[in-house]
Design a protein around this motif. Structure first.
Motif, short mmCIF file in Angstrom:
data_model
loop_
_atom_site.label_atom_id
_atom_site.label_comp_id
_atom_site.label_asym_id
_atom_site.label_seq_id
_atom_site.Cartn_x
_atom_site.Cartn_y
_atom_site.Cartn_z
N GLN A 158 0.83 -1.21 0.00
CA GLN A 158 0.00 0.00 0.00
C GLN A 158 0.86 1.26 0.00
N ARG A 159 1.89 1.27 0.85
CA ARG A 159 2.76 2.45 0.93
C ARG A 159 3.51 2.67 -0.37
N GLN A 160 3.95 1.59 -1.00
CA GLN A 160 4.65 1.73 -2.27
C GLN A 160 3.74 2.28 -3.36
N ARG A 161 2.47 1.89 -3.33
CA ARG A 161 1.52 2.44 -4.31
C ARG A 161 1.30 3.93 -4.07
N GLU A 162 1.30 4.33 -2.80
CA GLU A 162 1.15 5.76 -2.47
C GLU A 162 2.35 6.55 -2.98
N GLY A 181 4.79 11.91 5.23
CA GLY A 181 5.36 11.90 6.57
C GLY A 181 6.51 10.93 6.72
N LEU A 182 7.32 10.82 5.65
CA LEU A 182 8.46 9.91 5.65
C LEU A 182 9.76 10.69 5.52
N SER A 183 10.87 10.04 5.78
CA SER A 183 12.16 10.65 5.50
C SER A 183 12.48 10.42 4.02
N GLU A 184 13.35 11.25 3.45
CA GLU A 184 13.74 11.06 2.05
C GLU A 184 14.43 9.72 1.87
N GLY A 185 15.18 9.29 2.89
CA GLY A 185 15.85 7.99 2.81
C GLY A 185 14.86 6.85 2.69
N THR A 186 13.75 6.95 3.43
CA THR A 186 12.72 5.91 3.35
C THR A 186 12.05 5.91 1.98
N VAL A 187 11.83 7.10 1.43
CA VAL A 187 11.24 7.19 0.09
C VAL A 187 12.16 6.52 -0.92
N LYS A 188 13.46 6.73 -0.80
CA LYS A 188 14.41 6.11 -1.72
C LYS A 188 14.38 4.59 -1.60
N ILE A 189 14.21 4.10 -0.39
CA ILE A 189 14.12 2.65 -0.19
C ILE A 189 12.87 2.11 -0.89
N HIS A 190 11.75 2.83 -0.76
CA HIS A 190 10.53 2.41 -1.43
C HIS A 190 10.71 2.45 -2.95
N MET A 191 11.40 3.48 -3.45
CA MET A 191 11.64 3.59 -4.89
C MET A 191 12.42 2.38 -5.39
N THR A 192 13.45 2.01 -4.65
CA THR A 192 14.26 0.85 -5.05
C THR A 192 13.41 -0.41 -5.11
N ALA A 193 12.55 -0.57 -4.12
CA ALA A 193 11.67 -1.75 -4.09
C ALA A 193 10.67 -1.74 -5.24
N ILE A 194 10.16 -0.56 -5.55
CA ILE A 194 9.22 -0.42 -6.67
C ILE A 194 9.89 -0.81 -7.98
N PHE A 195 11.10 -0.28 -8.21
CA PHE A 195 11.82 -0.58 -9.45
C PHE A 195 12.06 -2.09 -9.56
N LYS A 196 12.46 -2.71 -8.45
CA LYS A 196 12.76 -4.14 -8.46
C LYS A 196 11.49 -4.95 -8.75
N SER A 197 10.38 -4.58 -8.10
CA SER A 197 9.13 -5.32 -8.27
C SER A 197 8.60 -5.23 -9.70
N LEU A 198 8.75 -4.06 -10.31
CA LEU A 198 8.21 -3.85 -11.65
C LEU A 198 9.21 -4.18 -12.75
N GLY A 199 10.45 -4.47 -12.38
CA GLY A 199 11.46 -4.82 -13.38
C GLY A 199 11.88 -3.63 -14.23
N VAL A 200 11.95 -2.44 -13.61
CA VAL A 200 12.33 -1.24 -14.34
C VAL A 200 13.58 -0.65 -13.70
N ARG A 201 14.15 0.37 -14.37
CA ARG A 201 15.42 0.93 -13.91
C ARG A 201 15.34 2.36 -13.41
N SER A 213 -2.73 3.80 -9.35
CA SER A 213 -3.26 2.93 -8.31
C SER A 213 -4.41 3.58 -7.60
N HIS A 214 -5.00 2.88 -6.66
CA HIS A 214 -6.21 3.36 -6.02
C HIS A 214 -6.01 3.45 -4.51
N SER A 215 -4.93 4.13 -4.13
CA SER A 215 -4.60 4.22 -2.71
C SER A 215 -5.43 5.26 -1.99
N ALA A 216 -6.06 6.18 -2.73
CA ALA A 216 -6.82 7.25 -2.11
C ALA A 216 -8.08 6.69 -1.47
#
Length: 216
Positions: A158-162, A181-201, A213-216
């Motif tokens: 859910q957080r990654q979709r947000e 309400g996250l740190s920039e470092g946490t956002v970067k971690i989520h970005m890395t996970a998103i890229f890995k999950s979707l197979g993109v660079r 997505s429909h996180s709202a």
């Protein structure tokens, strides 16, 4: 920061310049009214620009190869298209020829400022309207995941979709962190996970490959 603006409409160049002054108080500007003039200014050995903004199909426009020509002459500059066209084919061609972003002239001031802020931060801006509609397969056989595929929702938390929703809106990591309400470092971690999950660079590929997505 040195900025070069190419557009055949004087009023638009003036408005764009005033907008950019809100982002960079000490910016200096040069302007061209046609592509030949823009290319000559970009080719000057005495000027190194940080940002080159170009319209499409202004007088002298050679086609999308013109973006590569500008990049060759200003290799350290970000070349961004600012155009009235919102056609998917134009967005695709611009990005494939090396544009650092594509900003429709119909964009609100807020969106344009966010887009430029993202580009200044090293991201690539793609119009949200184009991403929502999906990018059609190109003539070389490339394709993207269909935007109606429900299984894609299961790839991310859910957080990654947000985070991804805000990436698609052209927001920087700093803006995403503030909104969620996250740190920039946490956002970067989520970005890395998103890229890995979707197979993109990168951010652009992630935004194109995943439906809104429909996180709202």
């Amino acid at each position: 920061m040195k900025i070069l603006i190419g557009d055949d409409h004087v009023l638009f160049r003036e408005g764009l310049r005033r907008l950019l002054e809100q982002l960079r108080e000490n910016a200096t500007f040069a302007e061209a009214s046609n592509f030949d003039e823009l290319l000559d200014m970009a080719a000057s050995k005495d000027e190194a620009y940080d940002l080159v903004l170009t319209d499409l199909r202004m007088p002298g426009w050679p086609g999308f190869s013109g973006i590569g020509m500008l990049r060759d002459r200003q290799p350290n500059a970000k070349v961004v298209v600012v155009s009235a066209s919102e056609a998917q084919s134009d967005v695709r061609e611009a990005l494939e020829n090396g544009a650092a972003g594509y900003i429709p002239k119909s964009s609100s001031v807020k969106i344009m400022l966010s887009a430029l802020d993202l580009i200044f931060s090293g991201g690539v801006y793609v119009p949200a309207t184009v991403l929502r509609e999906g990018i059609e397969p190109d003539q070389r056989g490339g394709s993207v995941i269909p935007p109606t595929d429900p299984q894609l929702e299961q790839l991310l938390t859910q957080r990654q979709r947000e985070v991804l929703d805000r990436l698609r809106e052209g927001k920087s990591n700093k803006q995403i962190a503030h909104e969620l309400g996250l740190s920039e470092g946490t956002v970067k971690i989520h970005m890395t996970a998103i890229f890995k999950s979707l197979g993109v660079r990168n951010r652009t590929q992630a935004a194109m490959a995943f439906p809104q997505s429909h996180s709202a």
